[in-house]
Motif scaffolding. Structure first.
Motif, short mmCIF file in Angstrom:
data_model
loop_
_atom_site.label_atom_id
_atom_site.label_comp_id
_atom_site.label_asym_id
_atom_site.label_seq_id
_atom_site.Cartn_x
_atom_site.Cartn_y
_atom_site.Cartn_z
N ALA A 1 15.58 -9.21 14.09
CA ALA A 1 15.18 -9.93 12.94
C ALA A 1 13.60 -10.33 12.65
CB ALA A 1 16.11 -11.28 12.84
N GLU A 2 13.34 -10.52 14.10
CA GLU A 2 11.83 -10.88 14.13
C GLU A 2 11.04 -9.86 14.60
OE1 GLU A 2 11.72 -13.54 17.69
OE2 GLU A 2 13.19 -14.99 16.40
N GLY A 3 11.27 -8.57 14.13
CA GLY A 3 10.73 -7.23 14.38
C GLY A 3 9.26 -7.21 13.67
N ASP A 4 9.31 -8.01 12.69
CA ASP A 4 7.90 -7.82 11.58
C ASP A 4 6.79 -8.94 12.15
OD1 ASP A 4 9.21 -6.09 10.14
OD2 ASP A 4 9.93 -7.60 8.61
N LEU B 1 2.51 -13.34 26.59
CA LEU B 1 3.39 -13.56 27.65
C LEU B 1 4.52 -14.65 27.46
CD1 LEU B 1 4.15 -12.23 30.48
CD2 LEU B 1 2.80 -13.97 31.85
N PHE B 2 5.55 -14.13 27.26
CA PHE B 2 6.69 -15.06 27.17
C PHE B 2 7.40 -15.52 28.48
CE2 PHE B 2 11.29 -16.60 26.69
CZ PHE B 2 11.08 -17.51 25.49
N VAL B 3 7.34 -16.79 28.89
CA VAL B 3 7.92 -17.17 30.36
C VAL B 3 9.04 -18.08 30.05
CG1 VAL B 3 7.28 -18.39 32.37
CG2 VAL B 3 5.70 -17.17 31.17
N ARG B 4 10.01 -17.83 30.95
CA ARG B 4 11.52 -18.55 30.91
C ARG B 4 11.60 -19.10 32.30
NH1 ARG B 4 15.72 -15.50 28.62
NH2 ARG B 4 15.14 -16.30 26.87
N PRO C 1 6.19 -9.99 24.50
CA PRO C 1 7.11 -9.81 23.26
C PRO C 1 6.49 -8.79 22.50
CG PRO C 1 6.27 -12.04 23.47
CD PRO C 1 5.67 -11.33 24.75
N ALA C 2 5.08 -8.31 22.52
CA ALA C 2 4.85 -7.58 21.91
C ALA C 2 5.23 -5.79 22.10
CB ALA C 2 3.35 -7.25 21.81
N ARG C 3 5.58 -5.79 23.51
CA ARG C 3 6.10 -4.56 23.91
C ARG C 3 7.47 -4.38 23.82
NH1 ARG C 3 2.16 -5.43 29.23
NH2 ARG C 3 0.50 -5.45 28.17
N GLY C 4 8.01 -5.34 23.22
CA GLY C 4 9.72 -5.40 22.98
C GLY C 4 10.58 -5.69 24.13
#
Length: 181
Positions: free
Chosen positions: A140-143, A151-154, A122-125
């Protein structure tokens, strides 16, 4: 004859009406001793409606049970995938490297269930855009202060059910083993 005592009447003797006591007209006896055909048909109709509703409850319960079993199996497989990701994800590892390693090591099917795995930082967009948003629009969650190592895992688990394909989606956020701030 008013002063004379009367003899008791014997059993089976008539009362003078022409019919013997203790016997009935056959038509009257048939009417009073059982159920008519219409009563039996009405009772069978009511019983069949009750039985049909009970059977429909059993069918609905079996369907719900099967759906619950499938979702439980999907959750167990997703948890196994998350465990594999946790075990393999190391600091400084990219999502693409991890995905390649998982593709080589994990089976394609688990007892008829398949898993589609998507990983991104997520930090890398990568992958953080909302559904329907254009790429140039700010999220909206840019901040949010994401860590570079997060690491986001789906995991999407799919299985066949009769003629259709069903799926359940699971998400988690993972830090690498031995991650230090």
């Amino acid at each position: 004859d008013a002063g004379q005592p009367q003899e008791p009447q014997r059993v089976g003797e008539g009362s003078g009406s022409g019919e013997e006591e203790g016997t009935m007209n056959p038509a009257a006896a048939a009417r009073s001793s059982g159920f008519s055909l219409i009563e039996v048909l009405i009772a069978m109709f009511i019983l069949s409606i009750g039985a049909a509703s009970v059977l429909s409850f059993f069918a609905a319960a079996a369907s719900t049970h099967k759906r619950s079993v499938d979702r439980t199996h999907a959750a167990l497989i997703a948890e196994r995938v998350f465990s594999e990701v946790r075990g393999r994800y190391l600091p400084d590892m990219t999502a693409a490297e991890l995905m390649d390693e998982l593709d080589k090591e994990l089976p394609e099917l688990w007892d008829g269930y398949s898993a589609d795995i998507f990983c991104f930082h997520p930090a890398r967009g990568g992958g953080r855009r909302k559904l329907g948003a254009r790429a140039e629009e700010k999220d909206a969650e840019g901040d949010v202060g994401w860590l570079d190592q997060e690491l986001f895992v789906r995991v999407i688990i799919r299985w066949k059910q009769k003629t259709s394909t069903r799926s359940e989606t699971f998400h988690t956020l993972i830090l690498p083993r031995n991650a230090r701030d």
